[in-house]
Scaffold this motif. Structure first.
Motif, PDB file in Angstrom:
ATOM      1  N   SER A  67       0.841  -1.188   0.000  1.00 49.29           N
ATOM      2  CA  SER A  67       0.000   0.000   0.000  1.00 49.29           C
ATOM      3  C   SER A  67       0.881   1.244   0.000  1.00 49.29           C
ATOM      4  O   SER A  67       1.711   1.428   0.898  1.00 49.29           O
ATOM      5  N   LEU A  68       0.733   2.054  -1.039  1.00 49.60           N
ATOM      6  CA  LEU A  68       1.432   3.336  -1.114  1.00 49.60           C
ATOM      7  C   LEU A  68       0.586   4.340  -0.336  1.00 49.60           C
ATOM      8  O   LEU A  68      -0.468   4.775  -0.794  1.00 49.60           O
ATOM      9  N   ASP A  69       1.037   4.681   0.867  1.00 51.98           N
ATOM     10  CA  ASP A  69       0.236   5.485   1.787  1.00 51.98           C
ATOM     11  C   ASP A  69       0.564   6.971   1.679  1.00 51.98           C
ATOM     12  O   ASP A  69       1.743   7.363   1.730  1.00 51.98           O
ATOM     13  N   PHE A  70      -0.481   7.754   1.566  1.00 51.70           N
ATOM     14  CA  PHE A  70      -0.337   9.213   1.480  1.00 51.70           C
ATOM     15  C   PHE A  70      -1.262   9.860   2.498  1.00 51.70           C
ATOM     16  O   PHE A  70      -2.386   9.413   2.711  1.00 51.70           O
ATOM     17  N   LYS A  71      -0.788  10.922   3.113  1.00 50.56           N
ATOM     18  CA  LYS A  71      -1.651  11.796   3.894  1.00 50.56           C
ATOM     19  C   LYS A  71      -1.170  13.207   3.600  1.00 50.56           C
ATOM     20  O   LYS A  71      -0.299  13.738   4.287  1.00 50.56           O
ATOM     21  N   GLU A  72      -1.699  13.751   2.502  1.00 50.63           N
ATOM     22  CA  GLU A  72      -1.208  14.985   1.878  1.00 50.63           C
ATOM     23  C   GLU A  72       0.160  14.773   1.237  1.00 50.63           C
ATOM     24  O   GLU A  72       0.419  15.185   0.127  1.00 50.63           O
ATOM     25  N   LYS A  73       1.073  14.083   1.955  1.00 51.16           N
ATOM     26  CA  LYS A  73       2.388  13.758   1.386  1.00 51.16           C
ATOM     27  C   LYS A  73       2.606  12.250   1.490  1.00 51.16           C
ATOM     28  O   LYS A  73       1.868  11.550   2.192  1.00 51.16           O
ATOM     29  N   PHE A  74       3.616  11.735   0.800  1.00 49.70           N
ATOM     30  CA  PHE A  74       3.912  10.306   0.819  1.00 49.70           C
ATOM     31  C   PHE A  74       4.472   9.905   2.179  1.00 49.70           C
ATOM     32  O   PHE A  74       5.376  10.554   2.713  1.00 49.70           O
ATOM     33  N   LEU A  75       3.937   8.817   2.733  1.00 51.43           N
ATOM     34  CA  LEU A  75       4.390   8.306   4.029  1.00 51.43           C
ATOM     35  C   LEU A  75       5.371   7.169   3.781  1.00 51.43           C
ATOM     36  O   LEU A  75       4.989   6.110   3.286  1.00 51.43           O
ATOM     37  N   ASP A  76       6.636   7.383   4.098  1.00 57.67           N
ATOM     38  CA  ASP A  76       7.706   6.439   3.779  1.00 57.67           C
ATOM     39  C   ASP A  76       8.460   6.060   5.048  1.00 57.67           C
ATOM     40  O   ASP A  76       9.373   6.764   5.481  1.00 57.67           O
TER      41      ASP A  76
ATOM     42  N   PHE B  36      11.083   0.842  -7.803  1.00 59.68           N
ATOM     43  CA  PHE B  36      11.804  -0.127  -6.973  1.00 59.68           C
ATOM     44  C   PHE B  36      10.998  -1.423  -6.839  1.00 59.68           C
ATOM     45  O   PHE B  36      11.539  -2.528  -6.949  1.00 59.68           O
ATOM     46  N   LEU B  37       9.705  -1.297  -6.647  1.00 61.58           N
ATOM     47  CA  LEU B  37       8.856  -2.467  -6.433  1.00 61.58           C
ATOM     48  C   LEU B  37       8.620  -3.278  -7.700  1.00 61.58           C
ATOM     49  O   LEU B  37       8.175  -4.423  -7.628  1.00 61.58           O
ATOM     50  N   ASN B  38       8.925  -2.710  -8.856  1.00 69.64           N
ATOM     51  CA  ASN B  38       8.762  -3.456 -10.106  1.00 69.64           C
ATOM     52  C   ASN B  38       9.618  -4.710 -10.155  1.00 69.64           C
ATOM     53  O   ASN B  38       9.328  -5.641 -10.913  1.00 69.64           O
ATOM     54  N   SER B  39      10.665  -4.758  -9.348  1.00 68.80           N
ATOM     55  CA  SER B  39      11.555  -5.925  -9.352  1.00 68.80           C
ATOM     56  C   SER B  39      11.073  -7.020  -8.400  1.00 68.80           C
ATOM     57  O   SER B  39      11.695  -8.083  -8.306  1.00 68.80           O
ATOM     58  N   PHE B  40       9.940  -6.776  -7.683  1.00 72.51           N
ATOM     59  CA  PHE B  40       9.419  -7.743  -6.717  1.00 72.51           C
ATOM     60  C   PHE B  40       8.227  -8.505  -7.291  1.00 72.51           C
ATOM     61  O   PHE B  40       7.501  -8.002  -8.151  1.00 72.51           O
ATOM     62  N   ASP B  41       8.043  -9.720  -6.784  1.00 74.57           N
ATOM     63  CA  ASP B  41       6.853 -10.504  -7.113  1.00 74.57           C
ATOM     64  C   ASP B  41       5.769 -10.126  -6.104  1.00 74.57           C
ATOM     65  O   ASP B  41       5.821 -10.531  -4.936  1.00 74.57           O
ATOM     66  N   LEU B  42       4.798  -9.327  -6.526  1.00 77.97           N
ATOM     67  CA  LEU B  42       3.745  -8.836  -5.637  1.00 77.97           C
ATOM     68  C   LEU B  42       2.365  -9.215  -6.174  1.00 77.97           C
ATOM     69  O   LEU B  42       2.199  -9.444  -7.373  1.00 77.97           O
ATOM     70  N   TYR B  43       1.376  -9.230  -5.278  1.00 76.81           N
ATOM     71  CA  TYR B  43      -0.005  -9.398  -5.734  1.00 76.81           C
ATOM     72  C   TYR B  43      -0.500  -8.118  -6.391  1.00 76.81           C
ATOM     73  O   TYR B  43      -1.372  -8.158  -7.264  1.00 76.81           O
ATOM     74  N   GLY B  44       0.044  -6.991  -5.965  1.00 76.18           N
ATOM     75  CA  GLY B  44      -0.347  -5.725  -6.552  1.00 76.18           C
ATOM     76  C   GLY B  44      -0.031  -4.563  -5.634  1.00 76.18           C
ATOM     77  O   GLY B  44       0.450  -4.741  -4.502  1.00 76.18           O
ATOM     78  N   LEU B  45      -0.274  -3.359  -6.142  1.00 73.80           N
ATOM     79  CA  LEU B  45      -0.108  -2.131  -5.368  1.00 73.80           C
ATOM     80  C   LEU B  45      -1.476  -1.540  -5.053  1.00 73.80           C
ATOM     81  O   LEU B  45      -2.408  -1.648  -5.852  1.00 73.80           O
ATOM     82  N   ILE B  46      -1.573  -0.921  -3.898  1.00 71.72           N
ATOM     83  CA  ILE B  46      -2.771  -0.183  -3.521  1.00 71.72           C
ATOM     84  C   ILE B  46      -2.372   1.274  -3.334  1.00 71.72           C
ATOM     85  O   ILE B  46      -1.491   1.582  -2.520  1.00 71.72           O
ATOM     86  N   VAL B  47      -2.959   2.151  -4.118  1.00 75.92           N
ATOM     87  CA  VAL B  47      -2.742   3.584  -3.927  1.00 75.92           C
ATOM     88  C   VAL B  47      -3.758   4.054  -2.888  1.00 75.92           C
ATOM     89  O   VAL B  47      -4.966   3.972  -3.110  1.00 75.92           O
ATOM     90  N   LEU B  48      -3.248   4.508  -1.728  1.00 74.72           N
ATOM     91  CA  LEU B  48      -4.149   4.848  -0.621  1.00 74.72           C
ATOM     92  C   LEU B  48      -3.907   6.272  -0.114  1.00 74.72           C
ATOM     93  O   LEU B  48      -3.113   6.496   0.796  1.00 74.72           O
ATOM     94  N   PRO B  49      -4.604   7.250  -0.707  1.00 74.60           N
ATOM     95  CA  PRO B  49      -4.566   8.607  -0.168  1.00 74.60           C
ATOM     96  C   PRO B  49      -5.465   8.675   1.069  1.00 74.60           C
ATOM     97  O   PRO B  49      -6.682   8.822   0.955  1.00 74.60           O
ATOM     98  N   ILE B  50      -4.863   8.522   2.237  1.00 81.23           N
ATOM     99  CA  ILE B  50      -5.625   8.424   3.483  1.00 81.23           C
ATOM    100  C   ILE B  50      -6.487   9.668   3.700  1.00 81.23           C
ATOM    101  O   ILE B  50      -7.587   9.587   4.255  1.00 81.23           O
ATOM    102  N   HIS B  51      -6.006  10.810   3.220  1.00 81.70           N
ATOM    103  CA  HIS B  51      -6.763  12.054   3.384  1.00 81.70           C
ATOM    104  C   HIS B  51      -8.090  12.037   2.617  1.00 81.70           C
ATOM    105  O   HIS B  51      -8.991  12.820   2.907  1.00 81.70           O
ATOM    106  N   ALA B  52      -8.209  11.131   1.643  1.00 74.96           N
ATOM    107  CA  ALA B  52      -9.440  11.049   0.848  1.00 74.96           C
ATOM    108  C   ALA B  52     -10.446  10.051   1.411  1.00 74.96           C
ATOM    109  O   ALA B  52     -11.598  10.014   0.968  1.00 74.96           O
ATOM    110  N   VAL B  53     -10.016   9.238   2.390  1.00 76.17           N
ATOM    111  CA  VAL B  53     -10.897   8.205   2.940  1.00 76.17           C
ATOM    112  C   VAL B  53     -12.161   8.847   3.516  1.00 76.17           C
ATOM    113  O   VAL B  53     -12.099   9.801   4.288  1.00 76.17           O
ATOM    114  N   GLY B  54     -13.301   8.324   3.106  1.00 69.99           N
ATOM    115  CA  GLY B  54     -14.579   8.805   3.616  1.00 69.99           C
ATOM    116  C   GLY B  54     -15.048  10.118   3.034  1.00 69.99           C
ATOM    117  O   GLY B  54     -16.138  10.595   3.356  1.00 69.99           O
ATOM    118  N   ALA B  55     -14.253  10.713   2.149  1.00 68.58           N
ATOM    119  CA  ALA B  55     -14.570  12.047   1.627  1.00 68.58           C
ATOM    120  C   ALA B  55     -15.506  12.017   0.427  1.00 68.58           C
ATOM    121  O   ALA B  55     -15.987  13.061  -0.006  1.00 68.58           O
TER     122      ALA B  55
END
Length: 223
Positions: free
Chosen positions: A118-127, A141-160
């Protein structure tokens, strides 16, 4: 496009996420037209989703966990994916669900197994790693990994009820993995747009509880 119903769990109860202000999330019954209880198992019994995404808010902030509940939930859906504020690779072992590793809490340079990220954001990227100049570098960087997928999660948008598509568009261009969006989805029109953009999946909750996305969509798990 896969549709995951979302539950934010705090002390065993489902709460209504909004804007990432976790300490003030109200019980889900305060906003839902569909459920009669805040109990997580009862919510799932009433909604009957095919696919479920759970956020263990207690563990994310370091105040206990809801693992026993998540184990029960995993038996009630076809697939459960969960963000439990994981902080080390060892925590991803022998889970009764598919882990979601959030950049807010996990140093992704230590990732050593297949999961969702999950790529987590709250106005800015949380790393949590502190090792990247930008979120775009993380996607590459993650393109070299075997993953199920990425989730783009702008936390500031949750429930909005208003999706933030700014990061999603670029992620779809850069990533070699399936990409899902969570947060802010307001209704069927957003689902149509995201499907056209090439999203592999979406995370929805508020729009379902408010009747903007039919129950049939989360019960089928597809759009």
């Amino acid at each position: 496009m896969k549709v995951f119903f979302v539950v934010d769990i705090k002390s065993g109860k489902v709460v209504a996420g909004k804007g990432g202000e976790r300490e003030s999330y109200p019980p889900i019954t305060a906003i839902s037209r569909l459920v009669s209880s805040d109990d997580a198992l009862k919510v799932i019994e009433e909604i009957k989703p095919r696919f479920l995404y759970a956020a263990d808010l207690d563990r994310i902030v370091g105040l206990g966990d809801n693992f026993s509940l998540l184990s029960k939930l995993s038996k009630r859906v076809e697939e459960l994916i969960a963000d439990c504020g994981f902080r080390s690779p060892e925590e991803l072992e022998k889970l009764p669900f598919t882990p979601v590793v959030g950049t807010e809490t996990f140093d992704i340079t230590q990732l050593d197994r297949k999961c969702y990220v999950s790529l987590d954001f709250k106005e800015k990227f949380l790393d949590a790693s502190g090792k990247f100049e930008s979120w775009e570098e993380v996607v590459k960087f993650l393109n070299s990994f075997d993953l199920y997928g990425l989730i783009v999660l702008p936390i500031h948008a949750v429930g909005a009820m208003k999706p933030d598509l700014s990061v999603l568009t670029k992620t779809l261009e850069l990533s070699e993995h399936p990409v899902m969006l969570g947060g802010g989805i307001s209704g069927v029109e957003d689902l149509e747009r995201l499907k056209e953009m090439g999203c592999s999946g979406v995370l929805v909750a508020t729009a379902v509880h408010k009747g903007k996305i039919p129950l049939d969509v989360v019960r089928k798990g597809k759009f």
